[in-house]
Design a protein around this motif. Sequence first.
Motif, PDB file in Angstrom:
ATOM      1  N   THR A 227     -13.644  -1.098  -0.235  1.00 52.89           N
ATOM      2  CA  THR A 227     -13.256  -2.127  -1.209  1.00 52.89           C
ATOM      3  C   THR A 227     -13.693  -1.766  -2.616  1.00 52.89           C
ATOM      4  O   THR A 227     -12.935  -1.941  -3.580  1.00 52.89           O
TER       5      THR A 227
ATOM      6  N   PRO B 177       0.674  -7.220   2.117  1.00 58.82           N
ATOM      7  CA  PRO B 177       0.566  -7.268   3.584  1.00 58.82           C
ATOM      8  C   PRO B 177       1.642  -6.395   4.214  1.00 58.82           C
ATOM      9  O   PRO B 177       2.779  -6.346   3.733  1.00 58.82           O
TER      10      PRO B 177
ATOM     11  N   GLY C 251       1.472 -13.239  -0.203  1.00 59.23           N
ATOM     12  CA  GLY C 251       0.290 -12.456   0.088  1.00 59.23           C
ATOM     13  C   GLY C 251       0.162 -11.202  -0.740  1.00 59.23           C
ATOM     14  O   GLY C 251      -0.704 -10.367  -0.462  1.00 59.23           O
TER      15      GLY C 251
ATOM     16  N   TYR D 298      -0.820  -9.184  -4.136  1.00 53.70           N
ATOM     17  CA  TYR D 298      -1.756  -9.331  -5.254  1.00 53.70           C
ATOM     18  C   TYR D 298      -1.639  -8.126  -6.178  1.00 53.70           C
ATOM     19  O   TYR D 298      -1.775  -6.985  -5.740  1.00 53.70           O
TER      20      TYR D 298
ATOM     21  N   LYS E 157     -11.649 -11.857  -3.847  1.00 54.88           N
ATOM     22  CA  LYS E 157     -10.370 -11.909  -3.140  1.00 54.88           C
ATOM     23  C   LYS E 157     -10.033 -10.553  -2.516  1.00 54.88           C
ATOM     24  O   LYS E 157      -9.551 -10.485  -1.384  1.00 54.88           O
TER      25      LYS E 157
ATOM     26  N   LEU F  11      -9.324  -9.586   1.743  1.00 58.55           N
ATOM     27  CA  LEU F  11      -8.073  -9.128   2.332  1.00 58.55           C
ATOM     28  C   LEU F  11      -8.351  -8.315   3.598  1.00 58.55           C
ATOM     29  O   LEU F  11      -9.231  -7.445   3.596  1.00 58.55           O
TER      30      LEU F  11
ATOM     31  N   TYR G 215      -3.211  -4.540   5.439  1.00 54.30           N
ATOM     32  CA  TYR G 215      -2.724  -4.465   4.063  1.00 54.30           C
ATOM     33  C   TYR G 215      -2.464  -3.027   3.648  1.00 54.30           C
ATOM     34  O   TYR G 215      -3.045  -2.076   4.179  1.00 54.30           O
TER      35      TYR G 215
END
Length: 375
Positions: free
Chosen positions: A248, A262, A270, A272, A281, A285, A290
Amino acid sequence: MSNSFGLPVLDQPVPVSPGALRLVTTGIETLWARILAMNPQADSRPMLLSYDVHPTSEGPVLIEVNTNAGGVLTAMQAAREGNECCADWEHGQLEKRLLTLFRHDLLGADPHSTGVVAIVDDQLMSQALLAEMHALADLIRPDAMDVRVLDAAELTYSEGRLRHQNTSIDRVYWRSTDFLLAEPAHESILRAVSEGTTILAPSPAAYTAIADKRRFIEWSSQPELARDETSGLSFRIAETLPMDERATEEWYADRSQWVFKPASGYASRGVYVGKSISRKKLAELPADAYLAQRYAAHPLIDRDGREWKYDVRFFANRGKIIGAAARVFHGQVVGMREPGSGFAPIRVGAACCLIGALAVAQNKLSSCSPRLNPK
Protein backbone atom coordinates in the motif's frame (compact mmCIF):
# COMPACT_ATOMS: atom_id res chain seq x y z
CA MET A 1 -29.91 19.23 -24.72
CA SER A 2 -32.50 16.48 -25.02
CA ASN A 3 -33.06 13.30 -23.04
CA SER A 4 -33.06 10.10 -25.05
CA PHE A 5 -33.61 6.56 -23.76
CA GLY A 6 -32.78 7.57 -20.19
CA LEU A 7 -29.54 9.46 -20.91
CA PRO A 8 -29.03 13.10 -21.95
CA VAL A 9 -28.03 13.91 -25.54
CA LEU A 10 -25.92 16.97 -26.34
CA ASP A 11 -25.91 18.71 -29.70
CA GLN A 12 -22.41 20.25 -29.52
CA PRO A 13 -19.94 17.90 -31.28
CA VAL A 14 -16.66 16.82 -29.72
CA PRO A 15 -13.71 16.91 -32.16
CA VAL A 16 -11.81 13.70 -32.93
CA SER A 17 -8.96 13.83 -35.41
CA PRO A 18 -9.09 11.59 -38.51
CA GLY A 19 -5.70 10.21 -37.53
CA ALA A 20 -6.92 9.22 -34.07
CA LEU A 21 -9.97 7.50 -35.55
CA ARG A 22 -7.77 5.52 -37.96
CA LEU A 23 -5.55 4.44 -35.07
CA VAL A 24 -8.54 3.32 -33.00
CA THR A 25 -10.15 1.50 -35.93
CA THR A 26 -6.96 -0.42 -36.70
CA GLY A 27 -6.13 -0.97 -33.04
CA ILE A 28 -9.50 -2.42 -32.12
CA GLU A 29 -9.21 -4.91 -34.99
CA THR A 30 -5.74 -5.83 -33.74
CA LEU A 31 -6.90 -6.25 -30.16
CA TRP A 32 -9.85 -8.40 -31.17
CA ALA A 33 -7.54 -10.76 -33.08
CA ARG A 34 -5.32 -10.95 -30.00
CA ILE A 35 -8.29 -11.63 -27.71
CA LEU A 36 -9.49 -14.49 -29.94
CA ALA A 37 -6.03 -16.00 -30.06
CA MET A 38 -5.88 -15.97 -26.25
CA ASN A 39 -9.38 -17.37 -25.76
CA PRO A 40 -11.69 -18.44 -28.63
CA GLN A 41 -14.64 -18.28 -26.18
CA ALA A 42 -14.55 -14.51 -26.71
CA ASP A 43 -16.55 -15.19 -29.88
CA SER A 44 -19.29 -16.98 -27.93
CA ARG A 45 -22.15 -14.46 -28.18
CA PRO A 46 -20.32 -11.36 -26.92
CA MET A 47 -23.11 -9.10 -28.22
CA LEU A 48 -22.50 -5.38 -28.18
CA LEU A 49 -18.99 -4.38 -27.11
CA SER A 50 -17.76 -0.96 -26.09
CA TYR A 51 -14.18 0.22 -26.15
CA ASP A 52 -13.71 3.30 -23.93
CA VAL A 53 -10.90 5.56 -25.09
CA HIS A 54 -9.17 8.65 -23.69
CA PRO A 55 -7.70 10.89 -26.42
CA THR A 56 -4.28 12.24 -25.36
CA SER A 57 -1.52 14.30 -26.96
CA GLU A 58 0.47 11.09 -27.56
CA GLY A 59 -2.50 9.32 -29.11
CA PRO A 60 -5.64 7.52 -27.88
CA VAL A 61 -5.48 5.27 -24.81
CA LEU A 62 -7.80 2.29 -24.24
CA ILE A 63 -8.94 2.13 -20.61
CA GLU A 64 -11.88 -0.31 -20.64
CA VAL A 65 -13.78 -2.90 -22.69
CA ASN A 66 -17.35 -3.99 -21.90
CA THR A 67 -19.58 -6.79 -23.21
CA ASN A 68 -23.02 -5.46 -22.25
CA ALA A 69 -22.44 -1.86 -23.21
CA GLY A 70 -25.25 0.53 -22.41
CA GLY A 71 -26.29 3.70 -24.17
CA VAL A 72 -26.01 2.60 -27.80
CA LEU A 73 -29.36 4.11 -28.82
CA THR A 74 -28.47 7.35 -27.05
CA ALA A 75 -25.17 7.37 -28.93
CA MET A 76 -27.07 6.88 -32.20
CA GLN A 77 -29.33 9.79 -31.32
CA ALA A 78 -26.23 11.89 -30.61
CA ALA A 79 -24.87 10.97 -34.05
CA ARG A 80 -28.14 12.21 -35.55
CA GLU A 81 -27.73 15.52 -33.70
CA GLY A 82 -24.26 15.95 -35.20
CA ASN A 83 -25.18 14.91 -38.74
CA GLU A 84 -25.11 17.72 -41.31
CA CYS A 85 -25.92 15.83 -44.47
CA CYS A 86 -27.98 12.66 -44.11
CA ALA A 87 -29.30 12.20 -40.57
CA ASP A 88 -32.22 9.88 -41.37
CA TRP A 89 -30.20 7.73 -43.76
CA GLU A 90 -27.30 7.40 -41.31
CA HIS A 91 -29.63 6.51 -38.44
CA GLY A 92 -31.12 3.75 -40.57
CA GLN A 93 -27.66 2.41 -41.38
CA LEU A 94 -26.67 2.38 -37.69
CA GLU A 95 -29.87 0.51 -36.84
CA LYS A 96 -29.06 -2.05 -39.54
CA ARG A 97 -25.61 -2.61 -38.04
CA LEU A 98 -27.14 -3.12 -34.61
CA LEU A 99 -29.76 -5.53 -35.95
CA THR A 100 -27.09 -7.52 -37.78
CA LEU A 101 -25.35 -8.02 -34.45
CA PHE A 102 -28.56 -9.02 -32.66
CA ARG A 103 -29.38 -11.55 -35.39
CA HIS A 104 -25.91 -13.07 -35.24
CA ASP A 105 -25.54 -13.38 -31.47
CA LEU A 106 -29.09 -13.71 -30.18
CA LEU A 107 -32.02 -13.86 -32.58
CA GLY A 108 -30.96 -16.10 -35.44
CA ALA A 109 -31.73 -15.54 -39.10
CA ASP A 110 -35.33 -16.82 -39.20
CA PRO A 111 -37.95 -14.82 -37.24
CA HIS A 112 -40.28 -17.85 -37.30
CA SER A 113 -37.83 -19.94 -35.27
CA THR A 114 -36.59 -17.25 -32.90
CA GLY A 115 -39.20 -17.97 -30.23
CA VAL A 116 -39.75 -15.76 -27.19
CA VAL A 117 -37.04 -13.18 -26.45
CA ALA A 118 -36.60 -11.47 -23.09
CA ILE A 119 -34.51 -8.38 -22.35
CA VAL A 120 -33.70 -8.90 -18.68
CA ASP A 121 -32.23 -6.83 -15.85
CA ASP A 122 -32.45 -6.71 -12.06
CA GLN A 123 -34.65 -4.19 -10.25
CA LEU A 124 -35.97 -3.25 -13.64
CA MET A 125 -38.10 -0.23 -12.75
CA SER A 126 -35.13 1.55 -11.17
CA GLN A 127 -32.81 1.12 -14.17
CA ALA A 128 -31.69 4.35 -15.84
CA LEU A 129 -31.65 2.59 -19.23
CA LEU A 130 -35.13 1.08 -18.98
CA ALA A 131 -36.34 3.27 -21.86
CA GLU A 132 -33.45 1.99 -24.01
CA MET A 133 -34.42 -1.62 -23.23
CA HIS A 134 -37.98 -0.98 -24.41
CA ALA A 135 -36.68 0.78 -27.54
CA LEU A 136 -34.40 -2.18 -28.28
CA ALA A 137 -37.38 -4.49 -27.86
CA ASP A 138 -39.25 -2.44 -30.47
CA LEU A 139 -36.23 -2.60 -32.79
CA ILE A 140 -35.94 -6.40 -32.69
CA ARG A 141 -39.66 -7.19 -32.52
CA PRO A 142 -39.97 -7.82 -36.31
CA ASP A 143 -37.35 -10.56 -35.84
CA ALA A 144 -39.17 -12.45 -33.10
CA MET A 145 -42.68 -13.68 -32.37
CA ASP A 146 -42.62 -12.22 -28.86
CA VAL A 147 -40.22 -9.77 -27.15
CA ARG A 148 -40.55 -8.91 -23.46
CA VAL A 149 -38.68 -6.55 -21.13
CA LEU A 150 -38.54 -8.34 -17.77
CA ASP A 151 -37.14 -8.20 -14.28
CA ALA A 152 -34.97 -11.22 -13.54
CA ALA A 153 -37.17 -11.87 -10.50
CA GLU A 154 -40.09 -12.59 -12.85
CA LEU A 155 -38.34 -15.64 -14.35
CA THR A 156 -38.71 -19.15 -12.99
CA TYR A 157 -37.59 -22.64 -13.99
CA SER A 158 -40.19 -25.37 -14.32
CA GLU A 159 -40.81 -28.44 -16.47
CA GLY A 160 -37.35 -28.18 -17.99
CA ARG A 161 -37.66 -24.59 -19.20
CA LEU A 162 -37.02 -21.02 -18.15
CA ARG A 163 -40.42 -19.33 -17.95
CA HIS A 164 -42.18 -16.03 -17.58
CA GLN A 165 -45.54 -16.94 -16.08
CA ASN A 166 -46.57 -19.86 -18.31
CA THR A 167 -44.48 -18.91 -21.34
CA SER A 168 -41.13 -20.52 -22.14
CA ILE A 169 -38.27 -18.09 -22.73
CA ASP A 170 -36.05 -19.09 -25.65
CA ARG A 171 -33.52 -16.25 -25.75
CA VAL A 172 -32.30 -13.67 -23.22
CA TYR A 173 -30.50 -10.39 -23.81
CA TRP A 174 -28.80 -10.20 -20.41
CA ARG A 175 -28.52 -6.62 -19.12
CA SER A 176 -27.72 -7.52 -15.50
CA THR A 177 -24.30 -6.76 -14.06
CA ASP A 178 -24.16 -10.29 -12.64
CA PHE A 179 -22.13 -11.13 -15.71
CA LEU A 180 -21.37 -14.71 -14.66
CA LEU A 181 -24.88 -15.63 -13.41
CA ALA A 182 -23.30 -16.25 -10.02
CA GLU A 183 -25.97 -14.77 -7.77
CA PRO A 184 -28.53 -17.14 -6.18
CA ALA A 185 -31.37 -15.03 -7.60
CA HIS A 186 -30.26 -16.04 -11.11
CA GLU A 187 -30.06 -19.78 -10.51
CA SER A 188 -33.04 -20.54 -12.75
CA ILE A 189 -31.48 -18.61 -15.63
CA LEU A 190 -28.13 -20.31 -15.13
CA ARG A 191 -29.78 -23.72 -15.15
CA ALA A 192 -31.66 -23.08 -18.39
CA VAL A 193 -28.54 -21.68 -20.08
CA SER A 194 -26.37 -24.57 -18.85
CA GLU A 195 -28.89 -27.11 -20.13
CA GLY A 196 -29.02 -25.40 -23.52
CA THR A 197 -32.75 -24.70 -23.47
CA THR A 198 -32.26 -20.91 -23.38
CA ILE A 199 -29.75 -18.87 -25.37
CA LEU A 200 -28.16 -16.00 -23.45
CA ALA A 201 -26.12 -13.09 -24.75
CA PRO A 202 -23.72 -11.73 -23.80
CA SER A 203 -22.49 -15.06 -22.53
CA PRO A 204 -20.53 -15.52 -19.29
CA ALA A 205 -17.72 -17.07 -21.34
CA ALA A 206 -17.46 -13.97 -23.53
CA TYR A 207 -17.45 -11.70 -20.47
CA THR A 208 -14.60 -13.68 -18.92
CA ALA A 209 -12.55 -13.53 -22.12
CA ILE A 210 -13.20 -9.87 -22.90
CA ALA A 211 -14.60 -7.69 -20.13
CA ASP A 212 -13.11 -9.00 -16.90
CA LYS A 213 -10.75 -6.14 -16.11
CA ARG A 214 -7.96 -8.56 -15.27
CA ARG A 215 -7.61 -9.11 -19.01
CA PHE A 216 -5.96 -5.69 -19.13
CA ILE A 217 -3.03 -7.11 -17.17
CA GLU A 218 -2.35 -9.52 -20.03
CA TRP A 219 -3.17 -7.09 -22.85
CA SER A 220 -1.07 -4.22 -21.52
CA SER A 221 2.06 -6.36 -21.57
CA GLN A 222 1.97 -5.52 -25.31
CA PRO A 223 0.48 -2.03 -25.04
CA GLU A 224 0.79 -0.67 -28.58
CA LEU A 225 -2.16 -1.52 -30.83
CA ALA A 226 -1.50 0.82 -33.76
CA ARG A 227 1.01 3.49 -34.72
CA ASP A 228 1.11 6.34 -37.23
CA GLU A 229 4.74 6.58 -38.28
CA THR A 230 4.24 10.03 -39.82
CA SER A 231 2.89 11.72 -36.70
CA GLY A 232 4.48 9.40 -34.17
CA LEU A 233 1.09 8.96 -32.45
CA SER A 234 0.02 5.54 -31.24
CA PHE A 235 -3.07 3.82 -29.88
CA ARG A 236 -2.11 1.95 -26.75
CA ILE A 237 -3.60 0.02 -23.85
CA ALA A 238 -3.32 1.64 -20.44
CA GLU A 239 -0.74 -0.16 -18.31
CA THR A 240 -2.57 -2.29 -15.74
CA LEU A 241 -1.14 -4.17 -12.75
CA PRO A 242 -2.56 -6.33 -9.95
CA MET A 243 -2.88 -4.15 -6.87
CA ASP A 244 -1.48 -6.89 -4.64
CA GLU A 245 1.77 -6.72 -6.60
CA ARG A 246 2.91 -3.81 -4.43
CA ALA A 247 2.53 -2.72 -0.82
CA THR A 248 0.00 0.00 0.00
CA GLU A 249 2.76 2.47 0.86
CA GLU A 250 4.35 2.02 -2.56
CA TRP A 251 1.05 2.70 -4.31
CA TYR A 252 0.41 5.71 -2.11
CA ALA A 253 3.83 7.21 -2.87
CA ASP A 254 3.02 7.58 -6.59
CA ARG A 255 -0.78 7.41 -6.35
CA SER A 256 -1.23 10.36 -8.74
CA GLN A 257 -0.03 8.11 -11.59
CA TRP A 258 -2.71 5.48 -11.06
CA VAL A 259 -6.43 4.74 -11.00
CA PHE A 260 -7.61 1.92 -8.72
CA LYS A 261 -10.40 -0.28 -10.11
CA PRO A 262 -12.25 -3.37 -8.89
CA ALA A 263 -11.53 -6.33 -11.18
CA SER A 264 -15.22 -7.02 -11.68
CA GLY A 265 -16.59 -3.49 -11.42
CA TYR A 266 -18.87 -1.60 -13.77
CA ALA A 267 -20.17 1.93 -14.39
CA SER A 268 -17.20 3.47 -12.51
CA ARG A 269 -18.43 1.96 -9.23
CA GLY A 270 -15.63 1.44 -6.74
CA VAL A 271 -13.16 3.31 -8.95
CA TYR A 272 -10.75 5.72 -7.23
CA VAL A 273 -8.52 8.23 -9.00
CA GLY A 274 -5.19 8.04 -7.21
CA LYS A 275 -4.54 11.75 -6.87
CA SER A 276 -7.74 12.09 -4.84
CA ILE A 277 -7.58 8.96 -2.68
CA SER A 278 -6.69 9.11 1.01
CA ARG A 279 -4.13 6.83 2.60
CA LYS A 280 -6.89 5.32 4.76
CA LYS A 281 -9.16 4.54 1.79
CA LEU A 282 -6.30 3.08 -0.23
CA ALA A 283 -5.40 0.77 2.66
CA GLU A 284 -9.04 -0.36 2.93
CA LEU A 285 -9.25 -1.52 -0.69
CA PRO A 286 -9.09 -5.34 -1.02
CA ALA A 287 -5.84 -5.60 -2.96
CA ASP A 288 -6.56 -9.11 -4.23
CA ALA A 289 -9.75 -7.86 -5.92
CA TYR A 290 -8.39 -4.57 -7.28
CA LEU A 291 -6.25 -3.44 -10.19
CA ALA A 292 -4.12 -0.36 -10.66
CA GLN A 293 -4.32 1.24 -14.09
CA ARG A 294 -1.96 3.93 -15.34
CA TYR A 295 -3.76 7.28 -15.19
CA ALA A 296 -4.62 8.83 -18.56
CA ALA A 297 -6.18 12.22 -17.98
CA HIS A 298 -9.53 12.92 -19.60
CA PRO A 299 -9.26 15.58 -22.31
CA LEU A 300 -11.15 18.84 -21.77
CA ILE A 301 -13.64 20.70 -23.91
CA ASP A 302 -15.01 24.20 -23.40
CA ARG A 303 -18.78 24.53 -23.39
CA ASP A 304 -20.26 27.95 -22.69
CA GLY A 305 -17.14 29.10 -20.87
CA ARG A 306 -16.87 26.04 -18.63
CA GLU A 307 -14.43 23.16 -19.00
CA TRP A 308 -15.88 19.65 -19.23
CA LYS A 309 -14.13 16.30 -19.32
CA TYR A 310 -14.90 13.67 -21.93
CA ASP A 311 -13.94 10.31 -23.31
CA VAL A 312 -15.10 8.45 -26.42
CA ARG A 313 -17.08 5.21 -26.32
CA PHE A 314 -16.76 3.11 -29.47
CA PHE A 315 -19.53 0.53 -29.89
CA ALA A 316 -18.44 -2.53 -31.82
CA ASN A 317 -19.40 -5.87 -33.25
CA ARG A 318 -16.33 -7.75 -32.07
CA GLY A 319 -13.43 -5.94 -33.74
CA LYS A 320 -15.49 -3.71 -36.05
CA ILE A 321 -16.69 -0.31 -34.88
CA ILE A 322 -20.39 0.23 -35.60
CA GLY A 323 -20.92 3.53 -33.77
CA ALA A 324 -19.38 6.04 -31.37
CA ALA A 325 -20.16 8.98 -29.11
CA ALA A 326 -18.33 11.17 -26.61
CA ARG A 327 -19.32 11.04 -22.95
CA VAL A 328 -19.15 14.56 -21.52
CA PHE A 329 -19.14 15.00 -17.74
CA HIS A 330 -17.77 16.63 -14.59
CA GLY A 331 -16.13 14.84 -11.68
CA GLN A 332 -13.40 12.28 -11.10
CA VAL A 333 -15.08 9.46 -13.04
CA VAL A 334 -17.61 9.29 -15.88
CA GLY A 335 -21.13 10.22 -14.78
CA MET A 336 -24.22 11.64 -16.48
CA ARG A 337 -26.10 13.09 -13.52
CA GLU A 338 -24.94 16.71 -13.54
CA PRO A 339 -26.99 19.02 -15.79
CA GLY A 340 -25.04 19.64 -19.00
CA SER A 341 -23.43 16.19 -19.09
CA GLY A 342 -24.39 13.53 -21.60
CA PHE A 343 -23.60 11.75 -24.85
CA ALA A 344 -22.35 14.07 -27.58
CA PRO A 345 -21.71 13.46 -31.28
CA ILE A 346 -18.11 13.23 -32.42
CA ARG A 347 -16.93 15.37 -35.32
CA VAL A 348 -14.10 13.83 -37.32
CA GLY A 349 -12.25 16.36 -39.44
CA ALA A 350 -14.39 17.58 -42.33
CA ALA A 351 -16.62 14.47 -42.40
CA CYS A 352 -20.28 15.42 -42.27
CA CYS A 353 -21.36 12.27 -40.46
CA LEU A 354 -20.07 9.41 -38.34
CA ILE A 355 -20.56 6.67 -40.92
CA GLY A 356 -18.58 8.65 -43.48
CA ALA A 357 -15.72 9.13 -41.03
CA LEU A 358 -15.69 5.44 -40.12
CA ALA A 359 -15.75 4.44 -43.78
CA VAL A 360 -12.70 6.59 -44.49
CA ALA A 361 -10.92 5.24 -41.40
CA GLN A 362 -11.58 1.69 -42.61
CA ASN A 363 -10.36 2.59 -46.13
CA LYS A 364 -13.73 1.70 -47.64
CA LEU A 365 -15.04 5.02 -48.94
CA SER A 366 -13.88 8.56 -49.50
CA SER A 367 -17.11 10.21 -48.38
CA CYS A 368 -20.55 9.62 -46.95
CA SER A 369 -23.64 9.61 -49.13
CA PRO A 370 -27.11 8.07 -49.00
CA ARG A 371 -26.23 6.48 -52.34
CA LEU A 372 -23.52 4.45 -50.67
CA ASN A 373 -24.05 1.43 -48.46
CA PRO A 374 -21.18 0.98 -45.97
CA LYS A 375 -21.13 -2.45 -44.42
